[in-house]
Design a protein around this motif. Sequence first.
Motif, PDB file in Angstrom:
ATOM      1  N   ARG A 257       0.819  -1.214   0.000  1.00 56.15           N
ATOM      2  CA  ARG A 257       0.000   0.000   0.000  1.00 56.15           C
ATOM      3  C   ARG A 257       0.852   1.261   0.000  1.00 56.15           C
ATOM      4  O   ARG A 257       0.454   2.273  -0.565  1.00 56.15           O
ATOM      5  CB  ARG A 257      -0.932   0.002   1.214  1.00 56.15           C
ATOM      6  N   ASN A 303      -1.043   3.697  -2.362  1.00 54.83           N
ATOM      7  CA  ASN A 303      -2.272   3.264  -3.024  1.00 54.83           C
ATOM      8  C   ASN A 303      -3.448   4.181  -2.711  1.00 54.83           C
ATOM      9  O   ASN A 303      -4.414   4.243  -3.470  1.00 54.83           O
ATOM     10  CB  ASN A 303      -2.609   1.831  -2.598  1.00 54.83           C
ATOM     11  N   ARG A 304      -3.355   4.920  -1.608  1.00 57.16           N
ATOM     12  CA  ARG A 304      -4.427   5.860  -1.256  1.00 57.16           C
ATOM     13  C   ARG A 304      -4.559   6.966  -2.295  1.00 57.16           C
ATOM     14  O   ARG A 304      -5.664   7.454  -2.547  1.00 57.16           O
ATOM     15  CB  ARG A 304      -4.158   6.460   0.123  1.00 57.16           C
ATOM     16  N   LYS A 307      -6.720   5.521  -4.919  1.00 59.62           N
ATOM     17  CA  LYS A 307      -8.087   5.310  -4.445  1.00 59.62           C
ATOM     18  C   LYS A 307      -8.867   6.618  -4.408  1.00 59.62           C
ATOM     19  O   LYS A 307     -10.082   6.631  -4.613  1.00 59.62           O
ATOM     20  CB  LYS A 307      -8.067   4.680  -3.053  1.00 59.62           C
ATOM     21  N   ASP A 311     -12.133   5.071  -6.949  1.00 58.14           N
ATOM     22  CA  ASP A 311     -12.531   4.287  -5.778  1.00 58.14           C
ATOM     23  C   ASP A 311     -12.600   2.795  -6.069  1.00 58.14           C
ATOM     24  O   ASP A 311     -12.529   1.973  -5.155  1.00 58.14           O
ATOM     25  CB  ASP A 311     -13.885   4.785  -5.272  1.00 58.14           C
ATOM     26  N   LYS A 312     -12.729   2.415  -7.338  1.00 55.29           N
ATOM     27  CA  LYS A 312     -12.854   1.005  -7.694  1.00 55.29           C
ATOM     28  C   LYS A 312     -11.500   0.351  -7.985  1.00 55.29           C
ATOM     29  O   LYS A 312     -11.450  -0.815  -8.374  1.00 55.29           O
ATOM     30  CB  LYS A 312     -13.758   0.861  -8.921  1.00 55.29           C
ATOM     31  N   ALA A 314      -7.623  -1.244  -7.303  1.00 50.08           N
ATOM     32  CA  ALA A 314      -7.165  -2.298  -6.397  1.00 50.08           C
ATOM     33  C   ALA A 314      -6.732  -1.708  -5.055  1.00 50.08           C
ATOM     34  O   ALA A 314      -6.335  -0.545  -4.961  1.00 50.08           O
ATOM     35  CB  ALA A 314      -6.010  -3.057  -7.037  1.00 50.08           C
ATOM     36  N   ARG A 315      -6.794  -2.529  -4.006  1.00 59.16           N
ATOM     37  CA  ARG A 315      -6.453  -2.076  -2.661  1.00 59.16           C
ATOM     38  C   ARG A 315      -4.949  -2.031  -2.426  1.00 59.16           C
ATOM     39  O   ARG A 315      -4.488  -1.460  -1.445  1.00 59.16           O
ATOM     40  CB  ARG A 315      -7.109  -2.993  -1.631  1.00 59.16           C
ATOM     41  N   SER A 316      -4.165  -2.643  -3.303  1.00 58.91           N
ATOM     42  CA  SER A 316      -2.711  -2.667  -3.148  1.00 58.91           C
ATOM     43  C   SER A 316      -2.072  -2.835  -4.524  1.00 58.91           C
ATOM     44  O   SER A 316      -2.766  -2.979  -5.534  1.00 58.91           O
ATOM     45  CB  SER A 316      -2.283  -3.804  -2.210  1.00 58.91           C
TER      46      SER A 316
END
Length: 371
Positions: A257, A303-304, A307, A311-312, A314-316
């Motif tokens: 992240r 990664n923030r 995001k 918003d869609k 990947a989380r990492s």
Amino acid sequence: MSREILAPPLQRMDNNRCYRVNLIHEDFGNQFAAMQHKRNQPQAANTGTAYTEQDLYAEDDDDEQEDTGSFHIEELPSGHYKLTMHVAQSFYGGLIGFKGSTKRRIESETQTDINVPRSREGGQKQVEDITIKGKTRINVMAARRKINLLVISLRKRMRPTHFACVPLNYGEIKERFCEFKKEVLTLNLPGIDEKLFQTEECIHLTLSTCVLLDTAERSKAVEILQSCKSFLSDLKTPFQIEVRGLEIMNDDPSAVRVLYARIESPELQKFADLALQPFLRSGLGFEDYERDHVKLHMTVMNNRFRKQLDDKSARSFDAREILKRYGDYNFGRAECNEVHLCVMHHTSGDDHGTFYKITGTLKFQKDIKKI
């Protein structure tokens, strides 16, 4: 287990009566009475006279010294006491509680009356402070402490609004950062895009974070930053900073992240550790991680950032190839002459370009300037 619990001191009375002597716990703040009791305890056991228990809630002249904040308790003509304290309006809901339950509990425990100003209509700013009234000074102090502890607890649940940082968005480090970004994007690695990177205008290293919710708290934070100038007398300024090597915040390089660059600056590390403590004591700042020192780092990819734009997404992201190729990448050197208190996620033009909006500045070789 303490011997005072297993074999407590006893007071023998007439008619074969025997009582346990209650020890005064120092947590109540009456340490002087506790020491007096310990000194007089052997005499009391020998004389056989009745034991008079110390009043744990009596007036204590040293009680005010336990609180570090500046405040004034006013004695009213009725003989009661009154104290006003500032609490950011964002905490009013937590202080009042569901249908006033939290406020009533504090009032009941401290035997005080607490007045929380109502929000004004029409969007007008709230300027009134919370008022505490009680029959004794110590009751008012107890209510104040409970409110402060509650505010600290509520503040820790909030996202940081400001951060103290050293700007690195200029010179060699900025140039090397742009080169690194260009080279990584040229590799066309899966899941890696430009949205992950910090913008070159906002490159910085963070010293501490805090939650500042109104003008009074922001002014207090700037004063704390100004007070940190006293730490510079034993340090060599300007601080020499070297930025080299990459690391990640978690243990899995395939699901990262935050990717950051390591900072080498012994003098700045000493200053950062010292400067963190006043913010923690004030209740405005807090430690993001459980460690005994500030982790100096320059965020390169987060990664923030992506995001916030998508918003869609990947989380990492997978950083294994980046670490393999650029694990010892040299971002260059810089001199640190100032520390800024900035607003999170809010940029504004300054001398170095489009940097974060600056609330206050500590300059090492000149007088401190408020912005």
